[in-house]
Scaffold this active site. Structure first.
Site, PDB file in Angstrom:
ATOM      1  N   GLU A 101       0.827  -1.200   0.000  1.00  0.00           N
ATOM      2  CA  GLU A 101       0.000   0.000   0.000  1.00  0.00           C
ATOM      3  C   GLU A 101       0.862   1.252   0.000  1.00  0.00           C
ATOM      4  O   GLU A 101       1.991   1.234   0.492  1.00  0.00           O
ATOM      5  CB  GLU A 101      -0.882   0.011   1.268  1.00  0.00           C
ATOM      6  N   ASP A 105      -4.203   5.271   6.519  1.00  0.00           N
ATOM      7  CA  ASP A 105      -4.744   6.402   7.271  1.00  0.00           C
ATOM      8  C   ASP A 105      -5.665   5.861   8.363  1.00  0.00           C
ATOM      9  O   ASP A 105      -5.225   5.587   9.475  1.00  0.00           O
ATOM     10  CB  ASP A 105      -5.459   7.328   6.276  1.00  0.00           C
ATOM     11  N   LYS A 133      -0.064   7.221   8.644  1.00  0.00           N
ATOM     12  CA  LYS A 133      -0.427   8.472   9.322  1.00  0.00           C
ATOM     13  C   LYS A 133      -0.673   8.195  10.780  1.00  0.00           C
ATOM     14  O   LYS A 133      -1.387   7.258  11.133  1.00  0.00           O
ATOM     15  CB  LYS A 133      -1.694   9.067   8.707  1.00  0.00           C
ATOM     16  N   ASP A 161      -1.658  11.073  -4.594  1.00  0.00           N
ATOM     17  CA  ASP A 161      -2.236  12.220  -5.299  1.00  0.00           C
ATOM     18  C   ASP A 161      -3.137  13.060  -4.401  1.00  0.00           C
ATOM     19  O   ASP A 161      -3.531  12.642  -3.320  1.00  0.00           O
ATOM     20  CB  ASP A 161      -3.097  11.723  -6.467  1.00  0.00           C
TER      21      ASP A 161
END
Ligand code: IMP
Ligand code: MG
Length: 181
Positions: A101, A105, A133, A161
């Site tokens: 990955e 998050d 994160k 992105d």
């Protein structure tokens, strides 16, 4: 952010640091899978394509490449849920699988993928994310290899992105999604 936006992402992780870390991860994965036969790397599109390309080329254990693609349900339908839009082409049964990955998050995406692949009886399943994160973990998810821990900011580049922009930046940078330009 419009297409003419002049905002340049602020460098968070420079190219050389990513390269070093990818080498370290590859060395660690090589050690762990030594003598186990072919490792099936399952990249999660689109974000993981750059990381997977670099990681796969640094590895020395026998390896094969597969991809899966997911999409989030539109806001308002099933909150935080994901839907499979492209599956692997080859069977994962009896394979050593490593899900690759870009970023974890809330953990929902990876959790969904791991649970789905587990039902297909792989020999083993582990996961690797370039970036994690901090402080946003909503579901308990198994993450075996992590490149970098970062704060809760929106990062782009190296495959990541913001509304399809900045994926091909060579470094990982931070953008402010609320700022237009
Ligand atoms: P999770 O399901 O909440 O863990 O979200 C993971 C997915 O959200 C990733 O695979 C990315 O596609 C996307 N995502 C989360 N944070 C970022 C970010 O900072 N930049 C780009 N994509 C992100
Ligand atoms: Mg992703």
């Amino acid at each position: 952010m419009s297409e003419t936006s002049s905002q340049q992402p602020r460098v968070l992780i420079p190219e050389a640091q990513i390269e070093r870390r990818v080498r370290e991860l590859a060395a660690q994965i090589d050690r762990d899978y030594q003598g186990k036969g072919s490792l099936m790397l399952v990249g999660v599109l689109k974000g993981a394509f750059v990381f997977l390309a670099d990681l796969a080329r640094r590895l020395t254990v026998p390896r094969e490449i597969e991809f899966m693609a997911l999409s989030s349900y539109p806001d308002g339908s099933v909150s935080g849920a994901v839907r499979l839009v492209m599956d692997v082409r080859r069977s994962v049964e009896r394979k050593h699988v490593l899900v690759v990955e870009d970023i974890v998050d809330t953990g929902r995406t990876l959790h969904y993928l791991i649970e789905l692949l587990k039902t297909r009886e792989p020999a083993s399943i582990r996961s690797c994310a370039l970036v994690r994160k901090e402080g946003r973990h909503e579901v308990e998810v198994q993450l075996d290899y992590v490149g970098f821990d970062i704060p809760d900011v929106w990062v782009v580049g190296y495959g990541l992105d913001y509304a399809e922009r900045w994926r091909t930046l060579p470094y990982i940078g931070v953008v402010d999604p609320t700022e237009d330009g």
